[in-house]
Design a protein around this motif. Structure first.
Motif, PDB file in Angstrom:
ATOM      1  N   GLY A   1       0.837  -1.204   0.000  1.00 55.52           N
ATOM      2  CA  GLY A   1       0.000   0.000   0.000  1.00 55.52           C
ATOM      3  C   GLY A   1       0.861   1.239   0.000  1.00 55.52           C
ATOM      4  N   PHE A   2       0.423   2.261  -0.770  1.00 53.15           N
ATOM      5  CA  PHE A   2       1.171   3.520  -0.841  1.00 53.15           C
ATOM      6  C   PHE A   2       0.171   4.608  -1.192  1.00 53.15           C
ATOM      7  CE2 PHE A   2       4.152   6.718  -2.179  1.00 53.15           C
ATOM      8  CZ  PHE A   2       5.321   6.439  -1.478  1.00 53.15           C
ATOM      9  N   GLU A   3      -0.350   5.280  -0.153  1.00 56.85           N
ATOM     10  CA  GLU A   3      -1.448   6.218  -0.304  1.00 56.85           C
ATOM     11  C   GLU A   3      -0.976   7.653  -0.047  1.00 56.85           C
ATOM     12  OE1 GLU A   3      -4.971   5.184  -0.839  1.00 56.85           O
ATOM     13  OE2 GLU A   3      -3.744   3.512  -1.564  1.00 56.85           O
ATOM     14  N   LEU A   4      -1.231   8.541  -0.989  1.00 59.89           N
ATOM     15  CA  LEU A   4      -0.871   9.950  -0.862  1.00 59.89           C
ATOM     16  C   LEU A   4      -2.047  10.743  -0.293  1.00 59.89           C
ATOM     17  CD1 LEU A   4       1.245  12.202  -1.577  1.00 59.89           C
ATOM     18  CD2 LEU A   4      -0.040  12.495  -3.722  1.00 59.89           C
ATOM     19  N   MET A   5      -1.750  11.659   0.648  1.00 65.19           N
ATOM     20  CA  MET A   5      -2.784  12.507   1.243  1.00 65.19           C
ATOM     21  C   MET A   5      -2.187  13.897   1.458  1.00 65.19           C
ATOM     22  SD  MET A   5      -4.120   9.818   4.160  1.00 65.19           S
ATOM     23  CE  MET A   5      -2.461   9.542   4.794  1.00 65.19           C
TER      24      MET A   5
ATOM     25  N   TYR B   1       1.483  13.736   2.952  1.00 61.83           N
ATOM     26  CA  TYR B   1       1.687  12.541   3.755  1.00 61.83           C
ATOM     27  C   TYR B   1       1.550  11.320   2.848  1.00 61.83           C
ATOM     28  CZ  TYR B   1       0.565  15.808   7.540  1.00 61.83           C
ATOM     29  OH  TYR B   1       0.539  16.891   8.382  1.00 61.83           O
ATOM     30  N   VAL B   2       2.288  10.279   3.196  1.00 61.48           N
ATOM     31  CA  VAL B   2       2.110   8.984   2.544  1.00 61.48           C
ATOM     32  C   VAL B   2       1.850   7.937   3.616  1.00 61.48           C
ATOM     33  CG1 VAL B   2       3.334   7.089   1.407  1.00 61.48           C
ATOM     34  CG2 VAL B   2       3.389   9.373   0.406  1.00 61.48           C
ATOM     35  N   LEU B   3       0.767   7.195   3.439  1.00 60.33           N
ATOM     36  CA  LEU B   3       0.477   6.042   4.275  1.00 60.33           C
ATOM     37  C   LEU B   3       0.949   4.817   3.507  1.00 60.33           C
ATOM     38  CD1 LEU B   3      -0.920   4.876   6.838  1.00 60.33           C
ATOM     39  CD2 LEU B   3      -2.984   4.658   5.452  1.00 60.33           C
ATOM     40  N   LEU B   4       1.919   4.118   4.064  1.00 60.21           N
ATOM     41  CA  LEU B   4       2.429   2.947   3.343  1.00 60.21           C
ATOM     42  C   LEU B   4       2.315   1.705   4.211  1.00 60.21           C
ATOM     43  CD1 LEU B   4       5.550   2.387   4.552  1.00 60.21           C
ATOM     44  CD2 LEU B   4       6.015   4.406   3.170  1.00 60.21           C
ATOM     45  N   GLU B   5       2.194   0.581   3.546  1.00 55.57           N
ATOM     46  CA  GLU B   5       2.037  -0.694   4.244  1.00 55.57           C
ATOM     47  C   GLU B   5       2.937  -1.736   3.612  1.00 55.57           C
ATOM     48  OE1 GLU B   5      -1.838  -2.507   5.900  1.00 55.57           O
ATOM     49  OE2 GLU B   5      -1.547  -3.523   3.975  1.00 55.57           O
ATOM     50  N   LEU B   6       3.614  -2.490   4.471  1.00 60.05           N
ATOM     51  CA  LEU B   6       4.411  -3.632   4.045  1.00 60.05           C
ATOM     52  C   LEU B   6       3.776  -4.904   4.587  1.00 60.05           C
ATOM     53  CD1 LEU B   6       6.569  -1.569   3.237  1.00 60.05           C
ATOM     54  CD2 LEU B   6       8.283  -3.027   4.320  1.00 60.05           C
ATOM     55  N   SER B   7       3.717  -5.925   3.764  1.00 60.50           N
ATOM     56  CA  SER B   7       3.211  -7.224   4.199  1.00 60.50           C
ATOM     57  C   SER B   7       4.319  -8.258   3.998  1.00 60.50           C
ATOM     58  CB  SER B   7       1.977  -7.633   3.394  1.00 60.50           C
ATOM     59  OG  SER B   7       0.924  -6.730   3.613  1.00 60.50           O
TER      60      SER B   7
ATOM     61  N   CYS C   1      -6.863  16.420  -2.481  1.00 58.90           N
ATOM     62  CA  CYS C   1      -6.103  15.510  -3.350  1.00 58.90           C
ATOM     63  C   CYS C   1      -5.555  14.357  -2.517  1.00 58.90           C
ATOM     64  CB  CYS C   1      -4.970  16.284  -4.023  1.00 58.90           C
ATOM     65  SG  CYS C   1      -3.942  15.262  -5.090  1.00 58.90           S
ATOM     66  N   PHE C   2      -5.983  13.149  -2.844  1.00 59.25           N
ATOM     67  CA  PHE C   2      -5.500  11.954  -2.153  1.00 59.25           C
ATOM     68  C   PHE C   2      -5.677  10.769  -3.090  1.00 59.25           C
ATOM     69  CE2 PHE C   2     -10.005  12.181  -1.449  1.00 59.25           C
ATOM     70  CZ  PHE C   2     -10.462  10.881  -1.376  1.00 59.25           C
ATOM     71  N   GLY C   3      -5.066   9.648  -2.748  1.00 60.69           N
ATOM     72  CA  GLY C   3      -5.304   8.470  -3.566  1.00 60.69           C
ATOM     73  C   GLY C   3      -4.152   7.502  -3.570  1.00 60.69           C
ATOM     74  N   HIS C   4      -4.225   6.585  -4.525  1.00 55.64           N
ATOM     75  CA  HIS C   4      -3.333   5.436  -4.581  1.00 55.64           C
ATOM     76  C   HIS C   4      -2.116   5.785  -5.448  1.00 55.64           C
ATOM     77  CE1 HIS C   4      -7.130   3.916  -3.168  1.00 55.64           C
ATOM     78  NE2 HIS C   4      -7.672   3.974  -4.364  1.00 55.64           N
ATOM     79  N   LEU C   5      -1.184   6.539  -4.877  1.00 55.25           N
ATOM     80  CA  LEU C   5      -0.042   6.995  -5.657  1.00 55.25           C
ATOM     81  C   LEU C   5       0.736   5.827  -6.260  1.00 55.25           C
ATOM     82  CD1 LEU C   5       1.817   9.328  -6.567  1.00 55.25           C
ATOM     83  CD2 LEU C   5       3.086   9.021  -4.446  1.00 55.25           C
ATOM     84  N   GLY C   6       0.785   4.712  -5.539  1.00 55.51           N
ATOM     85  CA  GLY C   6       1.552   3.570  -6.024  1.00 55.51           C
ATOM     86  C   GLY C   6       1.104   3.050  -7.367  1.00 55.51           C
ATOM     87  N   ASP C   7      -0.177   3.200  -7.713  1.00 52.52           N
ATOM     88  CA  ASP C   7      -0.651   2.755  -9.020  1.00 52.52           C
ATOM     89  C   ASP C   7      -1.136   3.916  -9.885  1.00 52.52           C
ATOM     90  OD1 ASP C   7      -3.619   3.078  -8.512  1.00 52.52           O
ATOM     91  OD2 ASP C   7      -3.179   1.592  -6.984  1.00 52.52           O
TER      92      ASP C   7
END
Length: 470
Positions: free
Chosen positions: A251-255, A281-287, A378-384
């Motif tokens: 996950g890589f979310e820009l806010m 801000y970026v909310l990122l997740e590693l699994s 402006c926010f969303g799924h920057l990774g894709d």
């Protein structure tokens, strides 16, 4: 004719499953955002694939338009009828069974009316993961997800709904059943019919079942909120995380700062990880399929490198499940905070990841020049490459007055998207709301091929008319 047609529908389904009173139909006719209410001849609620096929045959014979509907959570008027009152809404809600789980093949076969959360939980019960995840997962259905090629927060690692589906069962516009529920990862036997129906928004046929991909359940998921000075630095952070973490980055979310300010205003009980505001801000997740220790080590090393290299200015790494959930709530509450703050003009766009910062820097001044004081959410799924690029009224300007500028705002945003080789719809679809915009930006060659497919598969034009193509 209407009475005779509805009598035949009742004979097929039973009277309880044919709704034609205004009160009974009301929930099926109003769109998710509450801005439009259509009219319908009736709402039909079949309980089996055979009943769906029978209803489509009746509709084809009587030339009655059909609006397929799942959870009715769409945002582009794709799952509600128009105002003419000549169509029927065909609800798939009763087709809601998990048919079979093949743990060795890592597939699950489900009815189209299954709620997304139901599918996630069924996968988890088998120690597997179905990774599609989005805000409406408690009410949206798999059929709707596939019909709009839904995205969500895990596209970076797992892909859109299209990539998560191996086979389909579809009722055609002629009322025939295509039995395409094959759990094959390789099947090179002609045209890929599955991909025609995914993303078609019910305009070519009605998806009634699907074979979905499952994945190993991660041993651990670790979340961090990273503060940055600009979208350009967010792009640099993405590259660094991908280089260091590879497929573990899910996950890589820009806010923007304004997004989190809205959340803080309307949901003050949610966490505030930083004492001072930051521009982005970026909310990122590693699994990790190895261990929590492995995921924490990867994340801390990568985020530390980002801070040391001047990419990030601060970071908060969740150390517990509750803290991780709190960080995700910040992202998930942005749409709720927008709604609480008032109406805005929404855009669901996609761009090459490398162009996102330049697009924002180019487009925001144009909006400010045309609509001084407007607020950019402006926010969303920057990774894709998917941004929710929403424009709210300037302070003191009434919502309804600002919404009168929707066409002009769309022109600024969508012209910029087109100039940057992007798309005006990343994951919400086209429906009726963006139909004219699609005609503006698609080439005549593309539109011609799309119309040829529509004419070949739905020659009577009864499948969700007025959606996607005019």
């Amino acid at each position: 004719m209407n009475a005779s047609f509805l009598d035949r529908c009742r004979a097929l389904l039973g009277g309880a499953w044919v709704l034609d009173s205004e009160a009974d139909m009301a929930p099926y006719l109003r769109d998710w955002r509450g801005r439009f209410t259509g009219r319908a001849l009736a709402v039909l609620r079949p309980g089996s694939v055979e009943e769906v096929a029978g209803l489509v045959r009746l509709c084809a014979e009587a030339r009655v338009p059909i609006v397929p509907q799942g959870g009715n959570t769409g945002l582009v008027l794709g799952s509600v009828p128009d105002g003419q009152g000549s169509a029927v809404v065909l609800s798939l809600a009763r087709l809601n069974q998990i048919r079979v789980i093949d743990a060795l093949n890592r597939t699950m076969t489900v009815d189209a009316g299954c709620i997304l959360q139901q599918v996630q939980e069924a996968a988890a019960a088998q120690d597997c993961l179905f990774p599609l995840s989005l805000a409406a997962e408690g009410s949206c259905t798999i059929g709707g997800n596939l019909s709009t090629n839904a995205g969500g927060t895990a596209v970076l690692r797992y892909g859109n709904a299209r990539e998560l589906c191996l086979g389909l069962e579809v009722v055609t516009a002629q009322g025939e059943i295509w039995h395409g529920l094959r759990g094959l990862r390789k099947d090179n036997t002609g045209y890929d019919l599955r991909d025609l129906f995914i993303g078609a928004e019910g305009t070519l046929g009605i998806i009634t079942g699907a074979v979905l991909k499952l994945y190993p359940k991660p041993k651990a998921s670790i979340t961090a909120l990273v503060a940055l000075p600009s979208p350009t630095q967010a792009q640099r952070l993405l590259a660094l995380m991908q280089d260091r973490c590879g497929a573990s980055l899910t996950g890589f979310e820009l806010m923007s700062a304004y997004c989190l300010a809205l959340v803080a205003k309307h949901f003050p009980s949610l966490p505030r990880p930083f004492s001072e505001p930051h521009e982005q801000y970026v909310l990122l997740e590693l699994s990790s399929t190895e261990s929590a220790q492995h995921a924490v080590g990867l994340l801390e090393d990568a985020v530390g490198a980002a801070v040391n290299e001047g990419i990030a200015t601060d970071a908060a790494v969740a150390s517990t499940v509750a803290q991780s959930q709190g960080l995700w709530q910040l992202r998930e509450h942005i749409p709720l905070a927008q709604a609480a703050d008032g109406k805005n003009i929404k855009h669901d766009i996609s761009l090459p990841v490398s162009s996102i910062a330049a697009f924002i820097e180019h487009t925001e001044p144009l909006l400010q020049q045309a609509f001084p004081g407007c607020q950019l959410v402006c926010f969303g799924h920057l990774g894709d490459g998917n941004l929710h690029f929403n424009v709210a009224p300037p302070p003191g300007v009434a919502n309804e007055a600002f919404l009168l500028h929707q066409e002009a705002v769309n022109r600024v945003v969508h012209d910029a998207v087109h100039a940057f080789c992007g798309s005006i719809s990343a994951e919400h679809g086209i429906g009726a709301l963006k139909r004219d915009e699609l005609a503006r930006y698609k080439s005549p060659v593309e539109l011609g091929m799309m119309r040829a497919i529509k004419a070949a598969l739905d020659p009577l034009g009864i499948m969700n008319p007025g959606k996607i193509l005019g």
